[in-house]
Design a protein around this motif. Structure first.
Motif, PDB file in Angstrom:
ATOM      1  N   ASN A  18       5.407 -10.317  16.380  1.00  0.00           N
ATOM      2  CA  ASN A  18       6.439 -10.404  15.361  1.00  0.00           C
ATOM      3  C   ASN A  18       6.187  -9.470  14.183  1.00  0.00           C
ATOM      4  O   ASN A  18       7.096  -8.803  13.697  1.00  0.00           O
ATOM      5  N   VAL A  19       4.956  -9.396  13.704  1.00  0.00           N
ATOM      6  CA  VAL A  19       4.714  -8.686  12.441  1.00  0.00           C
ATOM      7  C   VAL A  19       4.460  -7.190  12.608  1.00  0.00           C
ATOM      8  O   VAL A  19       4.572  -6.450  11.635  1.00  0.00           O
ATOM      9  N   PRO A  21       5.067  -3.640  12.580  1.00  0.00           N
ATOM     10  CA  PRO A  21       6.272  -2.916  12.162  1.00  0.00           C
ATOM     11  C   PRO A  21       6.789  -1.947  13.217  1.00  0.00           C
ATOM     12  O   PRO A  21       7.980  -1.630  13.223  1.00  0.00           O
ATOM     13  N   GLN A  41       0.895   2.858  14.263  1.00  0.00           N
ATOM     14  CA  GLN A  41       0.775   3.740  13.095  1.00  0.00           C
ATOM     15  C   GLN A  41      -0.523   3.487  12.317  1.00  0.00           C
ATOM     16  O   GLN A  41      -0.678   3.972  11.200  1.00  0.00           O
ATOM     17  N   CYS A  43      -1.771   0.928  10.703  1.00  0.00           N
ATOM     18  CA  CYS A  43      -1.567   0.356   9.366  1.00  0.00           C
ATOM     19  C   CYS A  43      -2.455  -0.863   9.133  1.00  0.00           C
ATOM     20  O   CYS A  43      -2.510  -1.384   8.015  1.00  0.00           O
ATOM     21  N   LEU A  45      -2.066  -3.900   9.695  1.00  0.00           N
ATOM     22  CA  LEU A  45      -1.451  -5.142   9.210  1.00  0.00           C
ATOM     23  C   LEU A  45      -1.495  -6.275  10.225  1.00  0.00           C
ATOM     24  O   LEU A  45      -1.577  -7.442   9.854  1.00  0.00           O
ATOM     25  N   TYR A  49      -2.610 -10.474   9.729  1.00  0.00           N
ATOM     26  CA  TYR A  49      -1.786 -11.632  10.066  1.00  0.00           C
ATOM     27  C   TYR A  49      -2.328 -12.442  11.239  1.00  0.00           C
ATOM     28  O   TYR A  49      -1.885 -13.552  11.474  1.00  0.00           O
ATOM     29  N   TRP A  87      -7.751 -12.878   2.321  1.00  0.00           N
ATOM     30  CA  TRP A  87      -6.813 -13.726   3.059  1.00  0.00           C
ATOM     31  C   TRP A  87      -7.544 -14.754   3.927  1.00  0.00           C
ATOM     32  O   TRP A  87      -7.005 -15.217   4.920  1.00  0.00           O
TER      33      TRP A  87
ATOM     34  N   PHE B  54       9.306  -5.418  10.512  1.00  0.00           N
ATOM     35  CA  PHE B  54       9.232  -6.805  10.061  1.00  0.00           C
ATOM     36  C   PHE B  54       9.225  -6.769   8.535  1.00  0.00           C
ATOM     37  O   PHE B  54       8.345  -6.134   7.938  1.00  0.00           O
ATOM     38  N   GLY B  56       8.186  -7.481   5.258  1.00  0.00           N
ATOM     39  CA  GLY B  56       6.928  -8.078   4.787  1.00  0.00           C
ATOM     40  C   GLY B  56       5.721  -7.230   5.193  1.00  0.00           C
ATOM     41  O   GLY B  56       4.707  -7.206   4.496  1.00  0.00           O
ATOM     42  N   THR B  57       5.834  -6.539   6.333  1.00  0.00           N
ATOM     43  CA  THR B  57       4.743  -5.637   6.737  1.00  0.00           C
ATOM     44  C   THR B  57       5.219  -4.199   6.892  1.00  0.00           C
ATOM     45  O   THR B  57       4.402  -3.275   6.988  1.00  0.00           O
ATOM     46  N   SER B  58       6.529  -4.031   6.943  1.00  0.00           N
ATOM     47  CA  SER B  58       7.058  -2.713   7.277  1.00  0.00           C
ATOM     48  C   SER B  58       7.225  -1.856   6.022  1.00  0.00           C
ATOM     49  O   SER B  58       7.473  -2.386   4.941  1.00  0.00           O
ATOM     50  N   ALA B  62       3.934  -1.951   1.979  1.00  0.00           N
ATOM     51  CA  ALA B  62       3.233  -3.065   2.615  1.00  0.00           C
ATOM     52  C   ALA B  62       1.856  -2.631   3.099  1.00  0.00           C
ATOM     53  O   ALA B  62       0.865  -3.341   2.930  1.00  0.00           O
ATOM     54  N   ALA B  63       1.788  -1.463   3.704  1.00  0.00           N
ATOM     55  CA  ALA B  63       0.515  -1.006   4.252  1.00  0.00           C
ATOM     56  C   ALA B  63      -0.377  -0.375   3.186  1.00  0.00           C
ATOM     57  O   ALA B  63      -1.596  -0.508   3.230  1.00  0.00           O
ATOM     58  N   LEU B 132      -0.233  -3.138  -7.440  1.00  0.00           N
ATOM     59  CA  LEU B 132       0.145  -4.202  -6.503  1.00  0.00           C
ATOM     60  C   LEU B 132      -0.533  -3.975  -5.164  1.00  0.00           C
ATOM     61  O   LEU B 132      -0.485  -2.869  -4.612  1.00  0.00           O
ATOM     62  N   GLN B 133      -1.168  -5.014  -4.647  1.00  0.00           N
ATOM     63  CA  GLN B 133      -1.737  -4.963  -3.300  1.00  0.00           C
ATOM     64  C   GLN B 133      -0.575  -5.086  -2.304  1.00  0.00           C
ATOM     65  O   GLN B 133       0.191  -6.057  -2.359  1.00  0.00           O
ATOM     66  N   PRO B 135      -0.013  -5.748   1.098  1.00  0.00           N
ATOM     67  CA  PRO B 135       0.247  -6.904   1.957  1.00  0.00           C
ATOM     68  C   PRO B 135       0.591  -8.165   1.161  1.00  0.00           C
ATOM     69  O   PRO B 135       1.494  -8.925   1.524  1.00  0.00           O
ATOM     70  N   GLU B 136      -0.100  -8.346   0.049  1.00  0.00           N
ATOM     71  CA  GLU B 136       0.103  -9.516  -0.812  1.00  0.00           C
ATOM     72  C   GLU B 136       1.509  -9.498  -1.434  1.00  0.00           C
ATOM     73  O   GLU B 136       2.241 -10.497  -1.410  1.00  0.00           O
ATOM     74  N   ARG B 139       4.294  -9.855   1.281  1.00  0.00           N
ATOM     75  CA  ARG B 139       4.348 -11.211   1.835  1.00  0.00           C
ATOM     76  C   ARG B 139       5.114 -12.122   0.867  1.00  0.00           C
ATOM     77  O   ARG B 139       5.966 -12.912   1.267  1.00  0.00           O
ATOM     78  N   LEU B 204       0.075   6.583   5.910  1.00  0.00           N
ATOM     79  CA  LEU B 204      -0.079   5.124   5.982  1.00  0.00           C
ATOM     80  C   LEU B 204       1.256   4.342   5.900  1.00  0.00           C
ATOM     81  O   LEU B 204       1.999   4.449   4.926  1.00  0.00           O
ATOM     82  N   GLY B 205       1.517   3.573   6.920  1.00  0.00           N
ATOM     83  CA  GLY B 205       2.677   2.672   6.935  1.00  0.00           C
ATOM     84  C   GLY B 205       4.024   3.345   7.082  1.00  0.00           C
ATOM     85  O   GLY B 205       5.066   2.697   6.957  1.00  0.00           O
ATOM     86  N   SER B 206       4.044   4.626   7.352  1.00  0.00           N
ATOM     87  CA  SER B 206       5.301   5.357   7.202  1.00  0.00           C
ATOM     88  C   SER B 206       5.967   5.806   8.502  1.00  0.00           C
ATOM     89  O   SER B 206       6.963   6.528   8.455  1.00  0.00           O
TER      90      SER B 206
END
Ligand SMILES: Cc1cc2nc3c(=O)[nH]c(=O)nc-3n(C[C@H](O)[C@H](O)[C@H](O)COP(=O)(O)OP(=O)(O)OC[C@H]3O[C@@H](n4cnc5c(N)ncnc54)[C@H](O)[C@@H]3O)c2cc1C
Ligand code: SF4
Ligand code: SF4
Lengths: 106, 542
Positions: A18-19, A21, A41, A43, A45, A49, A87, B54, B56-58, B62-63, B132-133, B135-136, B139, B204-206
């Motif tokens: 689910n999480v 991306p 990618q 990341c 994440l 989770y 976490w 998603f 929250g992570t996308s 987020a990353a 700002l972190q 993932p935190e 979320r 990262l995250g992109s």
């Protein structure tokens, strides 16, 4: 890239499916499958989770490394990112430990 | 608070598709999209938010996590914060917008604190809110978006916009990629918050950020601006994805032999690194960080250390190879042109926020290391959500209105050859990754690249829609292609160097170009010059 789902730890909760991306995992009847590793990618994440610390993302973004679960466990790397961001219960204080304000403007 | 009657309505759910009815549809669920969705809901709208990944992570935040342009509302601090960036940005910013964003970012950040974001407290007991972190933060934003009554569709990339007979945006359709079917949202206003375009560079995250929102907005007739400011490159370990650059201010940069590369630095000397990388390997080592700084670094950016801890490198005492990854418009400043304080685009009913929108108003031609993008995402998200909600109410009942799909490239049957997304994406990367084309620009090289890109477009625009599984890839590649063409046309039009836009053939800043470059078009890409708002007012007052 995502390299490992530890079959011992994984409870097949499908949270990672689910999480993620970039939709790297597929659901199965049991533990998820890394179905599209090339789309990962890097990341990290999914690791954050996964409630069981069953995933390992290698920092190599472009080339799969073929990592061995035993070695990753040995090095206590499973769950290490989750612990670093606070976490998990024992490191919750780290959620508010950001010291960026001391580092900006260097 | 969740008021069930104010939720977007699910109209039908037949095999093959699901249909919703909403006031406002938000595309993208990063900071800009979630702030927009919450704001629209707070202003009374029924809202659907669709994210490719998603919520929250996308997305980049987020990353990566971000510094935030959070400045105490003391006049001298605010003045310094604005003045400090004007030269870097090439004097293209607008003071009124900078002040608005500082105010709004301050309010949104304090809202985050009220919602329980765990901001740190300094040695004097003062809360610190300029970081700002990722993932935190995201979320929390997902949770608040749900609590605001917004319907979230995850793994639901938008493919194309819907418009009514008079060209007003009326919703969008897309894929539900984990369900193997389609979604349609009929909405009275749409917010594009799909982020920038980083060309699948693995910064990262992109990799979810392929300019999709640009493409579907352009198909509805939207305009872009500052697309020449789209060549941000970020430092990362050569093998890795972690393009967090702040700590490289403590680094020395060396060549294969271990000799220090003169002039190389993260800030103000990154082009030197790019030049050195064309000749051979470049290494970094964070040797200027003392023990206390190292401790602060560890807790401030845990993600920065993942590539090192997992390969057994000590970045403070050992050299490691680095590279520069293209971030395109993610840490550039180009994007959808916005017309007014509500972040309306040039298409009625269409709003833009975050990296999908231009950041020229507060950053001019340069961003990075200044926390403006994060501030812009929360501010523009808030305004676009409100603007879209107000537009929806003014529109009133739309029952029975006829709507049309505006998507074209990769979505229709044409010449019998399906669009090959993977191959096309690689071809586009070949034009935008090389430093000699994009970092260091020059008329001849830009022109040749553009003719290749135009040829790719001619092919793509007559290709067939591929299979359902390949559809998203194809649209992403087409969006990257369109983005590259707006970038390079705009880069050709700006015959000077300013902000991050660097021309080998025009190395100096030139006052005659102290304007914005607008661009748009798909089959025919055009550009034009637009005066700065401040100069505009000055002339009107004369
Ligand atoms: C490594 C890195 C570090 C950064 N550091 C900073 C910093 O310190 N300070 C700062 O101010 N800025 C920083 N930035 C920039 C900042 O992250 C972005 O400005 C910010 O994330 C923009 O928010 P956004 O919501 O517009 O886009 P994103 O956070 O990128 O979110 C866009 C969302 O849109 C979704 N999407 C994409 N296409 C579609 C589609 N077709 N349909 C539906 N959804 C779609 C994506 O899945 C994603 O969730 C950094 C960026 C990077 C990459
Ligand atoms: S999130 Fe972790 S435990 Fe759950 S399915 Fe994925 S790997 Fe298994
Ligand atoms: S690292 Fe990121 S992209 Fe890769 S599998 Fe995990 S969540 Fe997905």
């Amino acid at each position: 890239m995502i390299e490992v789902i530890d079959t011992e730890r994984c409870t097949a909760c499908d949270i990672c499916v689910n999480v993620c991306p970039t939709n790297v995992f597929d659901k199965t009847d049991g533990i998820p499958r890394i179905a599209r590793q090339g789309d990962c990618q890097t990341c990290f994440l999914c690791e954050l989770y996964c409630p069981e610390d069953a995933l390992f993302v290698s920092p190599f973004a472009d080339v799969p490394q073929g990592i061995d679960v035993a070695a990753v466990k040995e090095a206590a790397l499973l769950g290490s990112y989750r612990r670093a961001v606070g976490w998990v219960d024992e490191s919750r204080h780290l959620r508010a430990a950001d010291r960026s304000y001391r580092l900006f403007g260097h | 608070m969740t008021n069930p009657s104010s939720r977007a309505e699910k109209l039908s759910s037949s095999v093959g598709s699901v249909v919703f009815d909403a006031d406002v549809l938000v595309l993208g669920g990063g900071p800009a999209g979630t702030w927009a969705a919450i704001s629209a809901a707070e202003h009374g709208a029924r809202v659907v938010l669709a994210d490719k990944g998603f919520c929250g992570t996308s997305g980049a935040t987020a990353a990566a996590g971000t510094g935030v342009w959070y400045v105490d509302p003391l006049p001298e601090r605010r003045e310094a914060a604005m003045a400090g960036r004007e030269k870097l940005g090439g004097h293209l910013q607008d003071r009124r917008w900078m002040a608005r964003v500082l105010d709004r970012t301050y309010a949104q950040s304090n809202q985050l604190a009220d919602w329980g974001y765990p901001y740190p407290v300094d040695e004097d007991g003062k809360p610190q809110r300029n970081s700002l972190q990722g993932p935190e933060y995201m979320r929390l934003m997902r949770k608040r978006t749900k609590q605001a009554g917004v319907t979230i569709l995850d793994h639901s990339p938008a493919l194309e916009l819907l418009v009514d007979g008079s060209g007003v945006v009326a919703g969008a359709t897309g894929l539900r990629r984990q369900k193997g079917d389609r979604w349609t949202v009929n909405a009275k206003a749409v917010v594009i918050a799909t982020g920038g375009c980083a060309f699948l560079s693995k910064t990262l995250g992109s990799n979810v950020l392929t300019g999709d929102g640009y493409l579907l907005a352009a198909e509805a007739g939207a305009e872009f601006t500052s697309m020449e400011f789209s060549n941000a490159y970020a430092i990362s370990p050569a093998f890795g994805s972690v393009t967090k650059t702040l700590f490289y201010s403590w680094a020395s940069f060396t060549d294969e032999q271990g000799s220090v590369i003169p002039g190389a630095s993260s800030k103000g000397g990154r082009s030197v690194i790019a030049r050195a990388l064309r000749k051979g390997a470049v290494y970094a080592q964070l040797d200027e960080a003392d023990a206390e700084t190292q401790r602060h670094m560890r807790v401030s950016q845990p993600n920065f250390f993942l590539p090192f801890d997992r390969t057994g490198i000590d970045p403070f005492t050992q050299r490691f190879p680095i590279t520069l990854r293209l971030e395109g418009t993610v840490r550039g400043t180009g994007g959808l042109r916005i017309l007014d304080d509500s972040c309306a685009t040039t298409v009625p009913g269409l709003y833009a926020a975050g990296d999908a929108a231009t950041r020229e108003l507060i950053c001019g031609g340069f961003t990075g290391g200044g926390s403006h993008n994060a501030a812009w995402a929360m501010s523009s998200g808030y305004w676009a959500g409100q603007g879209a909600a107000e537009f929806a109410f003014q529109l009133g009942a739309t029952f029975g209105r006829q709507v049309f799909r505006r998507g074209a490239v990769g979505l229709r049957s044409r010449n019998g050859r399906p669009l090959q997304g993977g191959a096309l994406a690689q071809s586009v990367q070949g034009e935008v990754f090389p430093y000699e084309l994009n970092y260091f620009r020059e008329a001849g090289r830009l022109g040749e690249s553009l003719s290749r890109l135009d040829a790719l477009w001619s092919d793509a625009s007559v290709a067939d829609a591929p299979d359902e599984q390949e559809l998203l890839r194809a649209r992403e590649a087409a969006a990257m292609l369109a983005t590259a063409r707006w970038m390079y046309r705009s880069a050709l039009a700006r015959q000077e160097s300013r902000g991050m836009h660097r021309r080998d053939d025009y190395p100096e800043q030139d006052d005659r170009y102290r304007h914005y470059v607008t661009t748009g078009g798909l089959d025919e890409v055009w550009t034009s010059a637009r005066p700065l708002p401040s100069l505009h007012y000055a002339e009107a007052a004369e």
